[in-house]
Design a protein around this motif. Structure first.
Motif, PDB file in Angstrom:
ATOM      1  N   TYR A 302      32.905  94.156 -59.085  1.00  0.00           N
ATOM      2  CA  TYR A 302      33.847  94.014 -60.200  1.00  0.00           C
ATOM      3  C   TYR A 302      34.436  92.606 -60.307  1.00  0.00           C
ATOM      4  CZ  TYR A 302      33.676  99.093 -59.805  1.00  0.00           C
ATOM      5  OH  TYR A 302      33.232 100.387 -59.739  1.00  0.00           O
ATOM      6  N   ASN A 303      34.244  91.803 -59.270  1.00  0.00           N
ATOM      7  CA  ASN A 303      34.907  90.506 -59.220  1.00  0.00           C
ATOM      8  C   ASN A 303      34.006  89.331 -59.582  1.00  0.00           C
ATOM      9  OD1 ASN A 303      36.179  88.241 -56.823  1.00  0.00           O
ATOM     10  ND2 ASN A 303      37.363  88.959 -58.580  1.00  0.00           N
ATOM     11  N   THR A 304      32.682  89.571 -59.687  1.00  0.00           N
ATOM     12  CA  THR A 304      31.796  88.475 -60.084  1.00  0.00           C
ATOM     13  C   THR A 304      32.001  88.146 -61.556  1.00  0.00           C
ATOM     14  OG1 THR A 304      30.067  90.144 -60.379  1.00  0.00           O
ATOM     15  CG2 THR A 304      29.987  88.826 -58.379  1.00  0.00           C
ATOM     16  N   TYR A 305      31.567  86.943 -61.929  1.00  0.00           N
ATOM     17  CA  TYR A 305      31.792  86.452 -63.294  1.00  0.00           C
ATOM     18  C   TYR A 305      31.081  87.311 -64.331  1.00  0.00           C
ATOM     19  CZ  TYR A 305      31.965  83.255 -67.258  1.00  0.00           C
ATOM     20  OH  TYR A 305      32.189  82.701 -68.496  1.00  0.00           O
ATOM     21  N   PRO A 306      31.777  87.695 -65.427  1.00  0.00           N
ATOM     22  CA  PRO A 306      33.225  87.571 -65.648  1.00  0.00           C
ATOM     23  C   PRO A 306      33.977  88.710 -64.955  1.00  0.00           C
ATOM     24  CG  PRO A 306      32.187  88.544 -67.574  1.00  0.00           C
ATOM     25  CD  PRO A 306      31.077  88.263 -66.595  1.00  0.00           C
ATOM     26  N   ALA A 307      34.983  88.364 -64.212  1.00  0.00           N
ATOM     27  CA  ALA A 307      35.677  89.327 -63.357  1.00  0.00           C
ATOM     28  C   ALA A 307      36.390  90.404 -64.165  1.00  0.00           C
ATOM     29  CB  ALA A 307      36.684  88.600 -62.473  1.00  0.00           C
ATOM     30  N   GLN A 308      36.273  91.645 -63.673  1.00  0.00           N
ATOM     31  CA  GLN A 308      37.025  92.750 -64.254  1.00  0.00           C
ATOM     32  C   GLN A 308      38.369  92.931 -63.559  1.00  0.00           C
ATOM     33  OE1 GLN A 308      33.064  95.181 -63.951  1.00  0.00           O
ATOM     34  NE2 GLN A 308      34.474  96.389 -65.155  1.00  0.00           N
ATOM     35  N   VAL A 309      38.493  92.303 -62.400  1.00  0.00           N
ATOM     36  CA  VAL A 309      39.729  92.395 -61.630  1.00  0.00           C
ATOM     37  C   VAL A 309      39.804  91.199 -60.691  1.00  0.00           C
ATOM     38  CG1 VAL A 309      38.691  93.778 -59.772  1.00  0.00           C
ATOM     39  CG2 VAL A 309      41.154  93.947 -60.205  1.00  0.00           C
ATOM     40  N   PHE A 310      41.026  90.749 -60.398  1.00  0.00           N
ATOM     41  CA  PHE A 310      41.255  89.691 -59.428  1.00  0.00           C
ATOM     42  C   PHE A 310      41.908  90.294 -58.192  1.00  0.00           C
ATOM     43  CE2 PHE A 310      41.973  87.127 -63.489  1.00  0.00           C
ATOM     44  CZ  PHE A 310      40.640  86.742 -63.558  1.00  0.00           C
ATOM     45  N   MET A 311      41.603  89.722 -57.028  1.00  0.00           N
ATOM     46  CA  MET A 311      42.193  90.267 -55.799  1.00  0.00           C
ATOM     47  C   MET A 311      43.666  89.904 -55.665  1.00  0.00           C
ATOM     48  SD  MET A 311      40.901  87.927 -52.596  1.00  0.00           S
ATOM     49  CE  MET A 311      39.157  88.164 -52.858  1.00  0.00           C
ATOM     50  N   GLY A 312      44.095  88.793 -56.240  1.00  0.00           N
ATOM     51  CA  GLY A 312      45.472  88.365 -56.096  1.00  0.00           C
ATOM     52  C   GLY A 312      45.790  87.984 -54.660  1.00  0.00           C
ATOM     53  N   ASP A 313      47.038  87.676 -54.403  1.00  0.00           N
ATOM     54  CA  ASP A 313      47.457  87.326 -53.046  1.00  0.00           C
ATOM     55  C   ASP A 313      47.373  88.526 -52.111  1.00  0.00           C
ATOM     56  OD1 ASP A 313      47.952  84.905 -54.149  1.00  0.00           O
ATOM     57  OD2 ASP A 313      50.019  84.730 -53.475  1.00  0.00           O
ATOM     58  N   THR A 314      47.409  89.743 -52.683  1.00  0.00           N
ATOM     59  CA  THR A 314      47.276  90.951 -51.875  1.00  0.00           C
ATOM     60  C   THR A 314      45.987  90.913 -51.066  1.00  0.00           C
ATOM     61  OG1 THR A 314      48.439  92.202 -53.588  1.00  0.00           O
ATOM     62  CG2 THR A 314      47.231  93.474 -51.947  1.00  0.00           C
ATOM     63  N   GLY A 315      44.921  90.427 -51.690  1.00  0.00           N
ATOM     64  CA  GLY A 315      43.641  90.356 -51.011  1.00  0.00           C
ATOM     65  C   GLY A 315      43.413  89.057 -50.276  1.00  0.00           C
ATOM     66  N   SER A 316      43.726  87.932 -50.926  1.00  0.00           N
ATOM     67  CA  SER A 316      43.373  86.631 -50.338  1.00  0.00           C
ATOM     68  C   SER A 316      44.145  86.338 -49.055  1.00  0.00           C
ATOM     69  CB  SER A 316      43.609  85.509 -51.354  1.00  0.00           C
ATOM     70  OG  SER A 316      44.966  85.443 -51.754  1.00  0.00           O
ATOM     71  N   LEU A 317      45.436  86.602 -49.035  1.00  0.00           N
ATOM     72  CA  LEU A 317      46.212  86.367 -47.814  1.00  0.00           C
ATOM     73  C   LEU A 317      45.748  87.277 -46.683  1.00  0.00           C
ATOM     74  CD1 LEU A 317      49.858  85.892 -49.184  1.00  0.00           C
ATOM     75  CD2 LEU A 317      48.369  84.148 -48.198  1.00  0.00           C
ATOM     76  N   ALA A 318      45.426  88.530 -47.031  1.00  0.00           N
ATOM     77  CA  ALA A 318      44.954  89.466 -46.016  1.00  0.00           C
ATOM     78  C   ALA A 318      43.613  89.025 -45.436  1.00  0.00           C
ATOM     79  CB  ALA A 318      44.838  90.869 -46.604  1.00  0.00           C
ATOM     80  N   LEU A 319      42.689  88.603 -46.309  1.00  0.00           N
ATOM     81  CA  LEU A 319      41.369  88.168 -45.830  1.00  0.00           C
ATOM     82  C   LEU A 319      41.492  86.966 -44.899  1.00  0.00           C
ATOM     83  CD1 LEU A 319      39.197  88.488 -49.081  1.00  0.00           C
ATOM     84  CD2 LEU A 319      39.108  89.931 -47.050  1.00  0.00           C
ATOM     85  N   GLY A 320      42.334  86.011 -45.270  1.00  0.00           N
ATOM     86  CA  GLY A 320      42.535  84.842 -44.413  1.00  0.00           C
ATOM     87  C   GLY A 320      43.125  85.213 -43.070  1.00  0.00           C
ATOM     88  N   GLY A 321      44.110  86.097 -43.077  1.00  0.00           N
ATOM     89  CA  GLY A 321      44.735  86.532 -41.831  1.00  0.00           C
ATOM     90  C   GLY A 321      43.764  87.266 -40.929  1.00  0.00           C
ATOM     91  N   ILE A 322      42.914  88.108 -41.535  1.00  0.00           N
ATOM     92  CA  ILE A 322      41.921  88.858 -40.756  1.00  0.00           C
ATOM     93  C   ILE A 322      40.924  87.917 -40.097  1.00  0.00           C
ATOM     94  CG2 ILE A 322      39.987  90.464 -40.927  1.00  0.00           C
ATOM     95  CD1 ILE A 322      41.551  91.820 -43.254  1.00  0.00           C
ATOM     96  N   LEU A 323      40.371  86.986 -40.881  1.00  0.00           N
ATOM     97  CA  LEU A 323      39.360  86.066 -40.353  1.00  0.00           C
ATOM     98  C   LEU A 323      39.931  85.186 -39.244  1.00  0.00           C
ATOM     99  CD1 LEU A 323      37.609  85.022 -43.698  1.00  0.00           C
ATOM    100  CD2 LEU A 323      36.685  86.520 -41.915  1.00  0.00           C
TER     101      LEU A 323
END
Length: 412
Positions: A302-323
């Motif tokens: 759902y997120n590939t171009y053109p995106a139907q949804v964005f992850m927002g900070d909810t996803g990006s901050l979590a992904l960075g913290g996990i990695l």
């Protein structure tokens, strides 16, 4: 939870096939399939709910191509990723494993911080979201949790080879049925230095020049390093989330690399063959990483171009913290500039842009820029490259960096 159920059925009733849940590879496979199913099937329903709640992206009018088309696209899609990670891990992972618990804490903690930021932006109509100092405070607290746990928890140990000669090695292998010989599990804050033969750095040695006992006071060095890494990587992932699929695909690539490191570090056979630190119980993180990879790939639907949804900070901050937590747990944090190279470059582009602008403004009276726009992906947008082309090329670079990280296992 299913691990414990089938372990019970295998021990008590000798149920045929129940023993397969003992294998990490099987549970990791089920984890990635479960994550894909959850994100792809239930993701659509969550997107519809976000649309009904009018949780849309606000455009900042940066003058980028196709920017207006993104207006109103649902954000906070990171909830899909978090669900895709958490549910399979709770089902298939061993929940008494300290590394799995730590990764779950990192996921929830950074997910909450990102959710608060998105909530303020969307529902409070404040484009700045959660103030930077509170984000950093949340990252610092997570760093304290991760650093303290990895330093003090009795189950976080390593094993090192005890044989020093070929004759001793041969004798030990004969006595133990050709099984690699490692010493007893011990507490250590050693990490891996890439490309060097004797490639281990003991953080406790750093403070010995002060006269302090490194074994007792090693946390003084280790915990601040962990805080810095978690803050840097989570912010890097947050900055990378600016184009459709960019942060999601890049995170999946980095997760594959770190997942392989977790698997070989947790296997006594591979640790012996590759001559790396054997980290008992770390292999269980592969089940978590599999869920992370599956959730990211499913979200890309759902997120590939053109995106139907964005992850927002909810996803990006979590992904960075996990990695970041994962890299530290497998003692590969010094490989982060390679494994998470895209995050690093995005971070540096912003730091350089802001620093140079402030410097030239003081010196010449007007601010000048290094890039047309920062983060770096926007620079290429300004140069006229299509968004999909930029994302794909960043993915290719990420894959190349992951391969280079693998090479460090043998090149020393």
């Amino acid at each position: 939870m299913l691990y414990y159920l089938f372990d019970y059925l295998n021990d008590v009733y000798d149920l045929p096939g129940a023993g397969v849940f003992q294998y990490i590879t099987f549970r990791a496979s089920m984890s990635v399939i479960g994550a894909l199913f959850i994100t792809m099937i239930f993701g659509k329903r969550i997107i519809l709910i976000l649309r009904r709640k009018q949780v849309g992206e606000t455009v900042r009018n940066l003058g980028l191509a196709g920017e207006n088309l993104k207006a109103g696209t649902p954000t906070m899609g990171g909830l899909i990723i978090l669900g895709g990670i958490m549910i399979p891990v709770l089902l298939f992972a061993r929940l008494d494993n300290v590394y799995v618990i730590l990764l779950l804490v990192s996921t929830v903690w950074m997910g909450i911080i990102g959710f608060i930021d998105d909530y303020i932006k969307v529902f409070k109509k404040d484009k700045k979201g959660l103030r930077g100092k509170f984000k950093v405070l949340g990252q610092v607290v997570l760093g304290l949790i991760v650093g303290t746990t990895l330093y003090f928890h009795p189950e976080v140990t390593i094993k090192e080879k005890t044989v020093n000669s070929k004759i001793e090695t041969l004798t030990a292998q004969i006595d133990q049925g050709k099984k690699p010989v490692f010493g007893d599990a011990k507490k250590s804050i050693k990490t891996t230095i890439p490309f060097l033969k004797n490639n281990e750095l003991d953080y406790s040695k750093i403070i010995e020049w002060t006269g302090l006992n490194g074994e007792t006071w090693g946390w003084v060095v280790f915990i601040p390093i962990v805080i810095f890494i978690i803050t840097a990587v989570s912010n890097g992932a947050n900055l990378t989330d600016g184009l459709d699929g960019l942060a999601t695909g890049t995170s999946a690539i980095s997760a594959v690399a770190l997942g392989i490191f977790a698997y070989v570090s947790g296997s006594i056979i591979f640790a012996d063959y590759l001559n790396i630190m054997y980290i008992p119980n770390s292999g269980e993180m592969v089940v978590f990483v599999a869920a992370l990879i599956g959730a990211c790939i499913g979200f890309l639907w759902y997120n590939t171009y053109p995106a139907q949804v964005f992850m927002g900070d909810t996803g990006s901050l979590a992904l960075g913290g996990i990695l970041a937590t994962l890299a530290i747990a497998v003692r590969k944090e010094l490989l982060i500039p390679i494994v998470c190279g895209i995050f690093l470059v995005e971070n540096l582009s912003v730091v350089l842009q802001v620093s140079y602008f402030k410097y030239t403004r003081r010196k010449f009276g007007e601010g000048r820029r290094i890039f047309l726009m920062a983060p770096l992906h926007h620079h290429f947008q300004k140069k006229g490259y299509h968004e999909a082309k930029i994302v794909t090329r960043f993915w290719i670079v990420g894959i190349m960096l992951a391969v280079i990280a693998f090479v460090t296992l043998k090149i020393r």
